[in-house]
Design a protein around this motif. Sequence first.
Motif, PDB file in Angstrom:
ATOM      1  N   TYR A 562       0.868  -1.177   0.000  1.00 37.88           N
ATOM      2  CA  TYR A 562       0.000   0.000   0.000  1.00 37.88           C
ATOM      3  C   TYR A 562       0.902   1.223   0.000  1.00 37.88           C
ATOM      4  N   TYR A 564       1.322   5.373  -0.171  1.00 38.56           N
ATOM      5  CA  TYR A 564       0.783   6.729  -0.088  1.00 38.56           C
ATOM      6  C   TYR A 564       1.743   7.620  -0.867  1.00 38.56           C
ATOM      7  N   ARG A 578      -1.319   6.798 -12.070  1.00 38.97           N
ATOM      8  CA  ARG A 578      -1.293   5.638 -11.165  1.00 38.97           C
ATOM      9  C   ARG A 578      -0.664   4.429 -11.863  1.00 38.97           C
ATOM     10  N   GLN A 599      -2.533   5.369  -2.959  1.00 42.59           N
ATOM     11  CA  GLN A 599      -3.444   6.428  -2.526  1.00 42.59           C
ATOM     12  C   GLN A 599      -2.754   7.773  -2.679  1.00 42.59           C
ATOM     13  N   ASN A 646     -10.309   9.031   1.812  1.00 45.61           N
ATOM     14  CA  ASN A 646      -9.927   8.535   0.486  1.00 45.61           C
ATOM     15  C   ASN A 646      -9.188   7.203   0.536  1.00 45.61           C
ATOM     16  N   ARG A 647      -9.377   6.465   1.615  1.00 42.93           N
ATOM     17  CA  ARG A 647      -8.637   5.198   1.757  1.00 42.93           C
ATOM     18  C   ARG A 647      -9.004   4.225   0.639  1.00 42.93           C
ATOM     19  N   MET A 648      -8.065   3.386   0.290  1.00 41.23           N
ATOM     20  CA  MET A 648      -8.239   2.499  -0.867  1.00 41.23           C
ATOM     21  C   MET A 648      -8.718   1.102  -0.480  1.00 41.23           C
TER      22      MET A 648
END
Length: 651
Positions: A562, A564, A578, A599, A646-648
């Motif tokens: 993950y 950021y 992305r 994210q 806005n978490r994925m």
Amino acid sequence: MSSEPIEKHPIPDGFANAHITPESYRRLYDESISDPDGFWGREGKRLDWITPYTKVKNTDFTFGDVSIKWFEDGELNVAANCVDRHLATRADQTAIIFEPDDPKAEAQHITYAQLSENVNRLANVLKDLGVKKGDRVVIYLPMIPEAAYAMLACARLGAIHSIVFAGFSPDALASRVIDCGAKLVITADTAPRGGRRTGLKSNADIALAQTGPEVKCLVVRHTGDDVAWNDDRDIDMKALMAKASTDCPPEPMNAEDTLFILYTSGSTGKPKGVVHTTGGYLVFAAITHQYVFDYHDGDVFWCTADVGWVTGHSYIIYGPLANGATTLMFEGVPTWPDAGRFWDVCDKHKVTQFYTAPTAIRALMGKGPEFVDGHDLSSLRLLGSVGEPINPEAWNWYNEHVGKGRCPIVDTWWQTETGGHLITPLPGAIETKAGSATLPFFGVKPEVLEPETAKVVAGNPAEGVLCIADSWPGQMRTVWGDHQRFMETYFQQYPGYYFTGDGCRRDEDGYYWITGRVDDVINVSGHRMGTAEVESALVAHDKVAEAAVVGYPHSLKGQGIYAYVTLMNGIEPTEELRSELEKWVRNEIGPIAKPDLIQWAPGMPKTRSGKIMRRILRKIAENDYGSLGDISTLAEPEVVDDLIANRMNRG
Ligand code: 6R9
């Protein structure tokens, strides 16, 4: 800590005559701890020594003076132990079964006599190219027999091999070639996997453009695909082997001479070159292979790892061949042509011990039981697991569908640094519990420490960080070129102990349960990845201002990546960007490092001194943002609301 009793699986009937029984485990374990010189002095004799050792253990874990030596005045050769000494009794026995990627292509059965011939020929080729004792050779090969020949040919000459996983990018290859100062890279034209082909030679070309003209390239023409050729640098390996002599005397090596370097990820900086030496490593690989898998003559042993990882070194090549075993090398993937491939191969070659990773089990479990249930699998006696904690669902599926309830599962906990298994069931001696690595192997003294105070947690149950109190022969000796980093990484934080980087708990029965890394290392499909490595790849992109990477639970991979990402001023976050960043990381490190979720983070949660609070990022990535704890020390607490909104990962 869970208080529910977990069912113990008894020792299966077929293991009454195992090498190690409950009684001998206790007796030998106690001896190995109270008298390591006696225990290992005897076990060292499982190898052939050119000059027998008179000293056994000489080790010091004191920070500043860390020194690890085993059998230090003995001399031996690893290739002679893995090949030559078996020729009198096993010349016609299969040493390596090679199962190609394409299920329609014929498998190869390479006897010990043929292995000897190929290793000697290749050693002579290397010698003619000027490779001598102590020189470094980088191996960048697919899972083909030539990888085994290359490792053993280096060992025969006393050259140090460093295998770079064939899934790594040209940049990752170049940095390893440079770090270890290799004079030669061994690669192949292309590597077939799952019906597709990766251009290894073309990757090596890009890497070698960065390393300078003195590095030569020995190329296995494996698929015969067309590749670019530089006559000043590239050499056709098979053509030279065909002309080379089959006799190359093995170089006598001191037990503490380096056998190989293997790069692995840590919590900081670039991957470090883990150094393993000749005598102790081979003794430890051989004894663990024999006892943990209860290997007997006539068995067919299959470890599905890649030789690019330590599991492939110790349990495809060195342990099995030191024991005169038949070892299977598989070029393909578990899910191609379909999710029954592993079981097809088990039935086809009558595999007796099967050793794989939880991530593979979960992937196959997800495809449904129909891919395994139609298979006979009656040759299987034992199953193994390695690379990450195995979740009980995967354990039970493995036990029921693959082992048909008859086969013990050995859940082996160990690391690149440890050379071989440290905490593991022995199938005839130790009852298992789904998800526990159970008890220590001979000579291994685990301790659970309080993370903050470094105090030993005595008695059961216990929870804390896992440390090892004394040395074992397979332990890494140093970081290549940086002994200080070795000491700082493993011996500084908990003085007097080897610090594993893993957390664990010990239950009422004294069984160990590994809970995962406590440092900034994540475990993606059983592959170690430093979050710092992925971050530095991301910030190397000119649109990225800042990046922070954490792990999060992933149903197939164990952990997912993950990221950021804070973009440079004025750069728009788009879907194109992305995927560009995903591709960028693939190219910088390799496909296994590609972030699963990216994210966009307009700001990072930082302390007033500017430190990113990873604890918070981890919680948000885990979708567990309700329990963020104290965020009042943050410079700008409001960034957290944006990150949560806005978490994925909403799973
Ligand atoms: C052999 C290998 C080492 C890290 C280790 C730990 C995790 C490996 C495990 C396990 C729970 C097991 N790990 N085996 N965790 N149970 N049976 O995988 O070496 O690539 O260096 O990784 O993997 O976290 O510290 P390596």
